[in-house]
Write a protein that holds these residues in place. Structure first.
Motif, short mmCIF file in Angstrom:
data_model
loop_
_atom_site.label_atom_id
_atom_site.label_comp_id
_atom_site.label_asym_id
_atom_site.label_seq_id
_atom_site.Cartn_x
_atom_site.Cartn_y
_atom_site.Cartn_z
N GLU A 128 3.52 6.55 15.30
CA GLU A 128 2.60 5.74 14.51
C GLU A 128 2.92 4.25 14.62
O GLU A 128 2.02 3.41 14.72
CB GLU A 128 2.64 6.18 13.03
N MET A 129 4.20 3.93 14.61
CA MET A 129 4.56 2.51 14.73
C MET A 129 4.10 1.97 16.09
O MET A 129 3.57 0.86 16.18
CB MET A 129 6.07 2.31 14.53
N LEU A 188 0.82 -1.21 0.00
CA LEU A 188 0.00 0.00 0.00
C LEU A 188 0.85 1.26 0.00
O LEU A 188 1.85 1.33 0.74
CB LEU A 188 -0.89 0.02 1.26
N GLN A 189 0.43 2.24 -0.81
CA GLN A 189 1.15 3.53 -0.78
C GLN A 189 0.68 4.33 0.43
O GLN A 189 -0.53 4.59 0.57
CB GLN A 189 0.88 4.31 -2.07
N MET A 190 1.59 4.69 1.29
CA MET A 190 1.20 5.39 2.52
C MET A 190 2.41 6.10 3.10
O MET A 190 3.54 5.64 2.94
CB MET A 190 0.74 4.32 3.53
N ASN A 191 2.14 7.21 3.78
CA ASN A 191 3.20 7.90 4.51
C ASN A 191 3.30 7.26 5.90
O ASN A 191 2.29 7.17 6.61
CB ASN A 191 2.86 9.39 4.62
N ALA A 192 4.50 6.84 6.27
CA ALA A 192 4.69 6.18 7.57
C ALA A 192 4.37 7.14 8.73
O ALA A 192 4.17 6.70 9.86
CB ALA A 192 6.11 5.67 7.70
N GLU A 193 4.30 8.43 8.44
CA GLU A 193 3.94 9.40 9.49
C GLU A 193 2.46 9.36 9.80
O GLU A 193 2.00 9.96 10.77
CB GLU A 193 4.29 10.82 9.03
N GLN A 194 1.70 8.72 8.91
CA GLN A 194 0.25 8.73 9.07
C GLN A 194 -0.32 7.40 8.58
O GLN A 194 -0.81 7.28 7.46
CB GLN A 194 -0.32 9.86 8.21
N LEU A 195 -0.21 6.38 9.43
CA LEU A 195 -0.72 5.06 9.05
C LEU A 195 -2.24 5.05 9.19
O LEU A 195 -2.82 6.00 9.76
CB LEU A 195 -0.06 4.00 9.94
N LEU A 196 -2.89 4.02 8.68
CA LEU A 196 -4.37 4.03 8.68
C LEU A 196 -4.92 4.12 10.11
O LEU A 196 -4.45 3.39 11.00
CB LEU A 196 -4.90 2.76 8.03
#
Ligand SMILES: C[S@@+](CC[C@H](N)C(=O)[O-])C[C@H]1O[C@@H](n2cnc3c(N)ncnc32)[C@H](O)[C@@H]1O
Length: 337
Positions: free
Chosen positions: A258-259, A220-228
């Protein structure tokens, strides 16, 4: 016969070492003749290369001596043969681009996204001197070759540190943060780590490379700063390999938060990135000072000074193990709770 035996025992010891030295040497010479020909080495203590060579040799010998590892790695590496022609075909244009930057005193070239994804500003630079930075499919498909030369063939061996910490089986829900082409997943699959994998990355090109290389993962294309938002406490295990040195400090803080959020209480984060100033023995990080400029890694020096255990502790992640893997370090972290 007895005399033959006298010779064959030492020979049996020396031959594998020679084979390993040959393998590491091949990659070292690739580094010298390829990238290094475009890089000014003034001010670099060249003993660094000797240390790097010895370090790469040691890691090769240590990992490949473990039962089953040589076979698994050899199978995993076969896929790199598909992308080799692409890598070789682009070397001249890559070196030309680096030289163009040097001649014109340019640290970075602009990067043009082809989609309307809200990329953070820090991402739109040609990291590693790659054509169009992280957004080029060719760069994504040949990334493993770039780092193979950079790490003298130890690229997959270092990631083995992460794989070794993952339990065998197929029962875990694992998120790989900034997966790139998710190279380690194929390697893990061959070692009976057949879990449910999700990989996220900002780059559609790297994700496409992961698809073309047939990773068995949801990508999935996603910014790791803002996970779902719906992923709170969703994953049993997280992996994050070689991301933080590419991020400015505020982004590192947000990614860590986020992690921690998406990991279930008691879950594990396997974090790998470059060694830092604290691990430096004299001269060891020498070219790393130049690394930032040569390879356009604008946040690298800040990363090397970051107090990782304190950062993770702020987000409820406790370090349970730290190990050095050649030019990288592995942190095994547990989420409190
Ligand atoms: C050096 S590569 C590491 C890739 C992979 N983890 C590996 O093992 O080789 C860094 C990756 O981080 C991705 N990346 C950088 N910033 C990101 C962000 N804010 N969110 C998600 N991915 C990001 C890049 O697109 C690139 O694929």
């Amino acid at each position: 016969m007895a005399q033959l035996g006298q010779f064959s025992a030492p020979l049996a010891e020396v031959l594998p070492r020679l084979r390993t030295a040959g393998r590491v040497g091949l990659h070292a010479s690739g580094l010298m003749t390829g990238w290094a020909s475009a890089l000014p080495l003034d001010g670099v203590d060249l003993s660094f290369f000797k240390k790097s060579f010895t370090g790469a040799m040691d890691l090769h010998e240590r990992v490949l001596a473990e039962p089953g590892k040589r076979e698994a790695l050899a199978r995993a590496e076969r896929e790199d043969l598909f992308t080799l022609p692409l890598f070789l075909g682009a070397i001249l244009s890559d070196i030309g681009r680096v030289r163009y930057k040097q001649r014109n005193g340019l640290q970075a070239l602009p990067v043009e996204p082809e989609d309307s994804f809200p990329y953070p500003d820090y991402y739109l630079t040609d990291f590693h001197n790659q054509a169009n930075g992280g957004l080029s499919l060719r760069a994504a498909l040949t990334y493993e070759w770039q780092i193979r030369f950079l790490f003298m063939g130890a690229n997959r061996l270092m990631r083995q540190g992460v794989i070794d910490e993952i339990p065998e089986g197929s029962h875990l829900d694992i998120l790989d943060v900034a997966c790139g082409p998710a190279t380690w997943m194929g390697q893990a699959w061959l070692q009976n780590r057949r879990h449910r994998y999700t990989g996220i990355d900002l780059s559609p090109a790297y994700l496409e490379a992961a698809r073309l290389l047939r990773r068995k993962a949801t990508l999935l294309q996603m910014n790791a700063e803002q996970l779902l938002p719906e992923w709170t406490e969703r994953f049993d295990l997280l992996t994050c390999i070689w991301l933080f040195h590419e991020l400015p400090l505020p982004a590192i803080e947000r990614v860590t938060a986020e992690m921690a959020r998406v990991l279930e209480p008691g879950g594990t984060l396997l974090f790998m990135d470059a060694i830092q100033q604290a691990e430096e023995t004299p001269g060891e990080l020498g070219p790393f000072e130049h690394f930032e400029a040569y390879f356009n890694e604008p946040y690298f020096q800040d990363y090397t000074r970051l107090e990782l255990p304190e950062l993770f502790a702020r987000h409820g992640l406790r370090v349970v193990k730290t190990e050095r893997w050649y030019m990288s370090k592995l942190l095994v972290l547990r989420k409190e709770g």
